[in-house]
Design a protein around this motif. Structure first.
Motif, mmCIF file in Angstrom:
data_model
loop_
_atom_site.group_PDB
_atom_site.id
_atom_site.type_symbol
_atom_site.label_atom_id
_atom_site.label_comp_id
_atom_site.label_asym_id
_atom_site.label_seq_id
_atom_site.Cartn_x
_atom_site.Cartn_y
_atom_site.Cartn_z
ATOM 1 N N TYR A 117 57.530 -24.000 -52.541
ATOM 2 C CA TYR A 117 57.498 -24.516 -53.921
ATOM 3 C C TYR A 117 56.164 -24.174 -54.580
ATOM 4 O O TYR A 117 56.118 -23.721 -55.725
ATOM 5 C CB TYR A 117 57.706 -26.037 -53.945
ATOM 6 C CG TYR A 117 59.059 -26.471 -53.443
ATOM 7 C CD1 TYR A 117 60.207 -25.762 -53.783
ATOM 8 C CD2 TYR A 117 59.208 -27.590 -52.632
ATOM 9 C CE1 TYR A 117 61.459 -26.152 -53.319
ATOM 10 C CE2 TYR A 117 60.454 -27.987 -52.164
ATOM 11 C CZ TYR A 117 61.567 -27.266 -52.511
ATOM 12 O OH TYR A 117 62.797 -27.648 -52.044
ATOM 13 N N ILE A 118 55.087 -24.399 -53.844
ATOM 14 C CA ILE A 118 53.760 -24.129 -54.406
ATOM 15 C C ILE A 118 53.571 -22.624 -54.613
ATOM 16 O O ILE A 118 53.157 -22.172 -55.690
ATOM 17 C CB ILE A 118 52.661 -24.715 -53.491
ATOM 18 C CG1 ILE A 118 52.773 -26.256 -53.478
ATOM 19 C CG2 ILE A 118 51.271 -24.292 -53.961
ATOM 20 C CD1 ILE A 118 51.985 -26.932 -52.378
ATOM 21 N N GLY A 119 53.950 -21.850 -53.596
ATOM 22 C CA GLY A 119 53.825 -20.398 -53.689
ATOM 23 C C GLY A 119 54.662 -19.833 -54.823
ATOM 24 O O GLY A 119 54.198 -18.983 -55.595
ATOM 25 N N GLY A 120 55.890 -20.326 -54.959
ATOM 26 C CA GLY A 120 56.791 -19.856 -56.004
ATOM 27 C C GLY A 120 56.236 -20.148 -57.388
ATOM 28 O O GLY A 120 56.329 -19.319 -58.299
ATOM 29 N N THR A 121 55.646 -21.335 -57.531
ATOM 30 C CA THR A 121 55.059 -21.704 -58.822
ATOM 31 C C THR A 121 53.887 -20.780 -59.152
ATOM 32 O O THR A 121 53.752 -20.321 -60.297
ATOM 33 C CB THR A 121 54.588 -23.174 -58.788
ATOM 34 O OG1 THR A 121 55.688 -23.980 -58.368
ATOM 35 C CG2 THR A 121 54.119 -23.633 -60.151
ATOM 36 N N ILE A 122 53.064 -20.469 -58.154
ATOM 37 C CA ILE A 122 51.932 -19.563 -58.386
ATOM 38 C C ILE A 122 52.442 -18.182 -58.803
ATOM 39 O O ILE A 122 51.942 -17.583 -59.761
ATOM 40 C CB ILE A 122 51.050 -19.473 -57.120
ATOM 41 C CG1 ILE A 122 50.353 -20.828 -56.880
ATOM 42 C CG2 ILE A 122 50.016 -18.346 -57.247
ATOM 43 C CD1 ILE A 122 49.640 -20.940 -55.547
ATOM 44 N N ILE A 123 53.475 -17.718 -58.114
ATOM 45 C CA ILE A 123 54.041 -16.404 -58.458
ATOM 46 C C ILE A 123 54.576 -16.410 -59.892
ATOM 47 O O ILE A 123 54.361 -15.473 -60.665
ATOM 48 C CB ILE A 123 55.157 -16.013 -57.458
ATOM 49 C CG1 ILE A 123 54.529 -15.689 -56.096
ATOM 50 C CG2 ILE A 123 55.964 -14.818 -57.965
ATOM 51 C CD1 ILE A 123 55.533 -15.513 -54.976
ATOM 52 N N ALA A 124 55.256 -17.512 -60.268
ATOM 53 C CA ALA A 124 55.791 -17.609 -61.632
ATOM 54 C C ALA A 124 54.669 -17.569 -62.658
ATOM 55 O O ALA A 124 54.784 -16.911 -63.705
ATOM 56 C CB ALA A 124 56.616 -18.889 -61.775
ATOM 57 N N VAL A 125 53.564 -18.238 -62.350
ATOM 58 C CA VAL A 125 52.414 -18.248 -63.261
ATOM 59 C C VAL A 125 51.821 -16.836 -63.373
ATOM 60 O O VAL A 125 51.509 -16.362 -64.477
ATOM 61 C CB VAL A 125 51.342 -19.260 -62.787
ATOM 62 C CG1 VAL A 125 50.036 -19.064 -63.552
ATOM 63 C CG2 VAL A 125 51.855 -20.687 -62.965
#
Lengths: 392, 98
Positions: free
Chosen positions: A370-378
């Motif tokens: 979840y955290i990694g995915g959010t960073i990638i989205a940003v």
């Protein structure tokens, strides 16, 4: 006699937290000063229809038919935080006209728990002993131990159940068993704990068959209606956090080298705001509703797979989501299914079959994603903006 | 419906079992069955770790790390550095599971 009452009062003032400390002396006294709790002090709410005189003084009689306003309160409790203050006063109640041979049913002081029990006892004569669970339902309170051995022992003694009835059994809802040790209750009070059925609606059948529950009565179910009734409390808290996400989306799209432009924020942001609603609906409503039909056992995976399917359909068939920029498509497919997955994972708390070890395992793998995915989205959003502004 | 395989911490010590059948009575997921006067763990993967069986076994034949399988509670615990906690701070108005 006077002296005895004084001693009794002194005993009653002792702190009760060390479960069992209060037992001995209170058990042996009869007709002393009012040690018993007297729910509502006689100033009764409308669902109390009168009082019955027991060997141990007046006991309020509860109606067994719920009024429309009470049914409406149940809906409120299902949908809003009204549930946190939906309680009845702990203590002894009657339904019908119980006597010294009548059954004693144990309940929690969450009003929904109590209401479901008393309406299931329609046409019967029984006592209801309501434990103080801080307004929490039987199952959740049993998990925390507030619906538990200590509180049950304390209430059996303080409400003088042993002189109220001639028998020595109390019927505890099966879902209270995680908090109650039947052996210890027997040792401390002399009362046998009989575990009633999971669902109050089976009580009549349980009593008629000589206090035996069929295997079916002992099983916890999680049918589609059981799940749907819980979804408002999944959607509701998620909706409250949605405005933050919407602000972030508007900022990302409105931001230009010259400043923040509302027109761009709206035109670019609308598909993503719609996507956020879609992710929320998919994770907090569709996933719970379709739970057994979605592949995988993990709630996080169920939520992700379902939402991914929804968003793949949307970017291929709904013009609003057919972006020219691959970055935008990528953001949508990275972020929203993960958001739905997170929301679906929250449903483990409402489900009736997940276990703590499994949830920990899901989070161990899920949280980094979840955290990694959010960073990638940003990062993708940053790349999109760089391209849009033509900086590189 | 079944949850993750082989995660449940349920432990059963058949040598202590007296065959009273209490575990099967309180289990909401029919994990136990009786065979030749003793309990048998028939469906381990159905165990939701509620702890009812262990709490009601007077002979110490069952142990389980009981808890509520609730993601919000586990996350609460991680954030506060405590055990998983359903306690959402009482009057804070947060809408929690239980």
């Amino acid at each position: 006699m006077k002296i005895v009452s004084t001693i009794d009062t002194a005993q009653s003032l002792k702190p009760l937290q060390a479960g069992g400390v209060c037992c001995g002396p209170v058990l042996s006294t009869r007709g002393g000063p009012a040690m018993r709790s007297y729910p509502y002090n006689g100033r009764y709410p409308a669902w109390i229809t009168g009082e019955i005189n027991s060997a141990e003084g007046p006991v309020p009689v509860a109606a067994t038919v719920l009024r429309p306003s009470e049914k409406f309160a149940h809906i409120r409790a299902r949908v809003t935080n009204f549930r946190m203050r939906f309680s009845v006063e702990p203590g002894l109640y009657a339904v019908g006209s119980p006597d010294r041979s009548s059954d004693i049913f144990i309940s929690a002081n969450y009003k929904m728990s109590f209401d479901i029990l008393r309406s299931s006892l329609h046409g019967m004569n029984a006592w209801i002993l309501v434990l103080d669970t801080g307004g929490i339902n039987v199952w959740c309170a049993a998990g925390k131990g507030t619906f538990g051995t200590d509180e049950l022992v304390k209430r059996i003694n303080s409400e003088r159940i042993s002189s109220l009835v001639d028998h020595r059994k109390v019927i505890v809802p099966q879902l209270g068993a995680p908090g109650v040790s039947a052996g210890q209750v027997k040792k401390s009070t002399g009362f046998h704990v009989l575990y009633g059925p999971v669902r109050a609606s089976d009580i009549a059948g349980y009593v008629q068959s000589g206090y035996t529950a069929s295997p079916e009565m002992r099983r916890m179910r999680f049918a589609v209606m059981d799940r749907l009734i819980l979804t408002p409390m999944e959607l509701n808290p998620a909706m409250k956090k949605l405005p933050y996400l919407i602000v972030v989306i508007l900022l990302i799209f409105g931001l230009k080298p010259e400043g923040i432009f509302f027109r761009d924020a709206l035109s670019g942001g609308v598909p993503f705001i719609a996507g956020a609603f879609g992710a929320l609906f998919s994770g907090a409503f569709l996933a719970p509703a379709l739970l057994p039909f979605i592949p995988f056992r993990s709630f996080a995976l169920k939520g992700w797979v379902l939402s991914m399917a929804v968003f793949l359909l949307m970017i291929n068939y709904v013009p609003l989501f057919m972006f020219e920029s691959y970055y935008l498509t990528a953001i949508m497919l990275v972020f929203f299914p993960l958001l739905s997955s997170y929301l679906a994972l929250q449903f483990t708390g409402a489900s009736t079959y997940t276990n703590l070890s499994g949830v920990k395992k899901e989070l161990k793998y899920g949280l980094p994603l979840y955290i990694g995915g959010t960073i990638i989205a940003v990062l993708l959003a940053a790349a999109y903006k760089i391209q849009e502004w033509g900086i590189l | 419906m079944k949850y993750l395989k082989e995660t449940a911490t349920l432990k059963y010590f058949p040598e202590k079992c007296t065959g009273c059948g209490r575990c099967g009575e309180v289990c909401p997921h029919n994990v136990f069955s009786m065979s030749r006067g003793k309990a048998v763990v028939a469906h381990r993967d159905r165990c939701m770790e509620c702890g009812a069986c262990a709490k009601n076994c007077d002979f110490g034949a069952i142990s389980v790390d009981a808890g509520v399988g609730c993601a919000a509670a586990v996350i609460n615990g991680i954030l506060r550095g405590t055990e998983p906690s359903c306690d959402c701070g009482g009057s804070s108005g947060s809408a929690c599971c239980c």
